[in-house]
Design an enzyme around this catalytic site. Sequence first.
Site, PDB file in Angstrom:
ATOM      1  N   GLU B 182       0.833  -1.213   0.000  1.00 54.42           N
ATOM      2  CA  GLU B 182       0.000   0.000   0.000  1.00 54.42           C
ATOM      3  C   GLU B 182       0.868   1.264   0.000  1.00 54.42           C
ATOM      4  OE1 GLU B 182      -1.061  -2.950   1.556  1.00 54.42           O
ATOM      5  OE2 GLU B 182      -2.276  -2.908  -0.246  1.00 54.42           O
ATOM      6  N   ASN B 266      -0.659  -8.112  -3.475  1.00 52.21           N
ATOM      7  CA  ASN B 266      -1.359  -7.314  -4.490  1.00 52.21           C
ATOM      8  C   ASN B 266      -0.449  -6.330  -5.224  1.00 52.21           C
ATOM      9  OD1 ASN B 266      -1.403  -5.904  -1.787  1.00 52.21           O
ATOM     10  ND2 ASN B 266      -2.055  -4.231  -3.113  1.00 52.21           N
ATOM     11  N   ASP B 308      -7.419  -5.781  -4.465  1.00 54.36           N
ATOM     12  CA  ASP B 308      -6.460  -5.989  -3.375  1.00 54.36           C
ATOM     13  C   ASP B 308      -6.462  -7.422  -2.857  1.00 54.36           C
ATOM     14  OD1 ASP B 308      -4.511  -5.271  -1.393  1.00 54.36           O
ATOM     15  OD2 ASP B 308      -6.099  -5.109   0.084  1.00 54.36           O
TER      16      ASP B 308
END
Lengths: 583, 583
Positions: B182, B266, B308
Amino acid sequence: SPAPAAADLPKPPASAAPPDDGQWTMPAKNDAATRYSALNQINGDNAKNLRVEFTFSTGTTHGEEAAPIVADNTMYIVTPWPNWVYALDLTKPGAPMKWKYEPPPIAASQGVACCDTVNRGGVFWQNKFYFNTLDGRTIALDVNTGKPVWITQLGDISKGESITMAPFLVKDKVLVGVSGGEFGVRGWTTALDANTGKIVWKAFHTGPDKDVLIGPDFHPFYTQDRGKDLGVSTWPPEAWKIGGGSNWGWMAYDPDLNLLYEEAANPGPWNAEQRPGDNLWTDGIFARDPDTGAAKWYYQYNPHDEHDYDGINEIILLDVPIDGKIRKVLMHPDRNGYLYMLDRTTGEIVSAHPYGYVNSIKTIDKKTGRPVVNPDKNTKLGTIVHDICPTASGAKDWEPSSFSPRTGYLYIPHENLCMDWENVQANYIAGTPYVGANVVMKPGPGGFRGEVSAWNVETGKPVWQIREDLPAWSGTLATAGDLVFYGTMDGWFKAVDAKTGALKWQFKTGSGIIGQPIAYRGPDGREYIAILSGVGGWSGAIVPGALDPRDPTGALGFVGAMADLKLKTAAGGTLYVFALPPS
Amino acid sequence: SPAPAAADLPKPPASAAPPDDGQWTMPAKNDAATRYSALNQINGDNAKNLRVEFTFSTGTTHGEEAAPIVADNTMYIVTPWPNWVYALDLTKPGAPMKWKYEPPPIAASQGVACCDTVNRGGVFWQNKFYFNTLDGRTIALDVNTGKPVWITQLGDISKGESITMAPFLVKDKVLVGVSGGEFGVRGWTTALDANTGKIVWKAFHTGPDKDVLIGPDFHPFYTQDRGKDLGVSTWPPEAWKIGGGSNWGWMAYDPDLNLLYEEAANPGPWNAEQRPGDNLWTDGIFARDPDTGAAKWYYQYNPHDEHDYDGINEIILLDVPIDGKIRKVLMHPDRNGYLYMLDRTTGEIVSAHPYGYVNSIKTIDKKTGRPVVNPDKNTKLGTIVHDICPTASGAKDWEPSSFSPRTGYLYIPHENLCMDWENVQANYIAGTPYVGANVVMKPGPGGFRGEVSAWNVETGKPVWQIREDLPAWSGTLATAGDLVFYGTMDGWFKAVDAKTGALKWQFKTGSGIIGQPIAYRGPDGREYIAILSGVGGWSGAIVPGALDPRDPTGALGFVGAMADLKLKTAAGGTLYVFALPPS
Ligand SMILES: O=C(O)c1cc(C(=O)O)c2c(n1)C(=O)C(=O)c1cc(C(=O)O)[nH]c1-2
Ligand SMILES: O=C(O)c1cc(C(=O)O)c2c(n1)C(=O)C(=O)c1cc(C(=O)O)[nH]c1-2
């Protein structure tokens, strides 16, 4: 000789210790502060079967000093700062939360806590739960909704005022005292209307008589406490305005005499050379009319205190057979190491015996009421005075004793520590530490740091003593199962035989224990024992405060005695509730 | 029909699941990652007598995800940041600390943790304890002294790199992966020499073949994964350099095939419109030579991931009788909601069945190896796509399943959540969040948020399912007592019948459970069950992170589904160890 019949034993006045209803609505259990539960399902024979029934994490990692409070099948817990309150539903499996209350906290209040950001719990009364916050508020919550009924701001952190004590409820008044003796506060105790939060009266612990609520009804027993405005004249000019005498500890109430007993902590600064005089009304106990606050009598445990011997330890009201008569007394194991028995009508000393190792005081002169201090242990500017016993934290600190009417013994959790002390000049800056001493503590004679002793109130002698490696910093609980419960700073929760001190059971909780054990009857009729685990407080501050073990003066000298604590326990607040397996 | 003989049931390869020695030296128990204990003293009949044997507070209040590790009668625990390690002496009453290790922590690393400042535990090997720190270090401690043998800095928080996963040990190598999907990291897995901490190889999960350690030995099963530098060409120019594909999860190892299985999370940013293409090698699994890191095969669970669906969930190695032959497979319940059975020699899909509610994927095409995605659930800039199931956190997240060779069932703890998703433009700034999506999660169909299911590996069907109000975010443990242990996010620790799912026992721990239960044989020969309690992780971040329950987009959308959690549990890390009373 045969054991005396229970009728001959000391016991609390019935009006101040009514028959046990299985609840635990105030930290000290009752107005006499006996911390005795009449529940007796758990006893010396079956204690070995005790097991954890459920647990609850408080979400905080500082010292957990609060007594869990149980009323109407709900348990209330107050955490250290930010002083969250949880209500747990005891009727449901696992005791889920009914509500959680988060006061809007002033974070800076953490900076004016001398001895960890602790809280000693709340009180239940008429569907309200009363508690104090570190940032100086008293809050009444509606127990049904968890919402505040009123919030009264009492302390001012910019002056170093904080509140850590549990409020004490008398009739329809909430009694609250201020902390901040190490910040030069001017100490006080105040009474709030329990229904509205309005201040009814406020009594300072230094200054002119009118501020101390000393008037025509005031009749102290000893002559040195008689005279006008002694709270001014026993100090250097103006010094009483920043002279400490806070109240962060325990009270008691005698409904028959209608007397409230409330105490004052140490004078500030610790450097006593900066404040010649007796420093009234610090380090002593007042009897007051709870309705008006008017002082009735006063006794000073430590005139001109040179060692931080705060006078706020627990007060236990007993009626004791002495020379064939029943005498109305109060018991107070002071920080100075003496267990005082005072006549609670007059403030006269009935007896005063050391309950720990003391070399700073030679004896208590019953005629003058004054301790005879050992001049070798006088503290001095620029000189390290070695091996003063007890320490600033006392032969015992705030952790409260319990009393069993079945044994007539007082169960005193305490310390065995000594210290080196050097006075240094203290300069007052509002809201900052005002101490004036470099202190390093260490284990006392024998090397053990704590002890739990059973004290025969009538003979003034110990019956048994349990030595603990670490200071005994939790309260004790006595039960009708003839057990005494207490915790250790490395996390053991113990049940010992009330008569012999023999260990009956122990369990290792998650963190060191410095809380107040209680007993209650659950909705299922079973007896439960509850304690908060969570190391901290002054003695344990090294762990949650992450202090450097290499600096023995850390935590006002306590790190000196506790450098090893980080390797014995870790921080973390958790409630443990114990019971026997259902039969 | 009669129950099949144990010989006919799937079982882990013996080389990857040696006979149980009663210890628990790695989080997944063995190289096959079965999380199965052969101890059987505790069973469905006597589980009701389980009781807390001792507890230990970790001193931290964030999510406790680590598996306790037991070797040589010592238990090792790693806490969330600041990643303290405790060694507890199981031979002594109450399991006191042997030592505590405090790494010098970089506080800013807390700012680059996407999903709470967690740690999934360490590994014991040859008198060393290996673990990772949030600030990107792998540390080997000497278990006798608690002092570091070596410390290797692997991650760089200024690039958003952190480490939360438990290292995985193969032969004399410590395998470690990076977190930070992220934050636009370029994901990798690396192997360190277990004796020196020197890097032996490092395989990136995006970029040119040489960086991914793709060479002549690489034989992916499906055609789309064949070709040169696909880790570059399946991305917009340069995007692979900040394309995620971290590895913060689980690995497994087959000693017979000498294959290490490691996975990639991801692609970044979440906004998939910014990265057209399959985004290799994200969201997939590699088989590698552990000695060189050379890739052998690869399978991509989620090409061009729009939701995700990190590919890092657990990998369990089983030998399964299929059509009269024993097939060497691995089981992987992916975030996308499908339970994959892959041939672990080749990477071919043997089967793929949904184990939770899925509407973002219609089916898995076994011929192409690709999921057939539901175009209605494609995510878009400026459009809120409603009710995508499962959520970004998957039908299950990292919390690992267990497998019992006695039942042939896989015990899958998982979630039942859906989400609304809107793409927004993500702009890359090193070390800051690089997400590009507004997400709000909510309970899935039926309203329950979690489930534990027993999955028949052979039939590809669920045998029993337990619905939980809250996401099932703890691992499961299967034992030879035919029990399955797991915890709930409101603090219940449960034992259920491995065959039927019937509840056999439960205990309310202090805080929500998101840890990994283990079993071990104590020095006294008894079976013990251990679990860390302490709510947090992505799903529980609202509690330790003190997030505002009124903002459903908080914690990357998880607050939407968990606004009530603060009223169900409080933060706080505590180890609980359970056993039957000694007989
Ligand atoms: O003088 C004061 O106002 C004051 C306050 C407090 C407090 O509020 O906790 C302590 C003390 N003094 C003190 O002397 C002391 O020993 C002490 C111990 C503790 C504790 O919680 O362990 N608090 C305090
Ligand atoms: O992409 C990443 O690098 C990354 C890292 C982590 C992590 O390190 O904890 C999580 C995730 N992603 C993630 O997607 C996720 O669902 C997640 C849950 C948790 C947790 O501990 O509960 N961590 C993470």
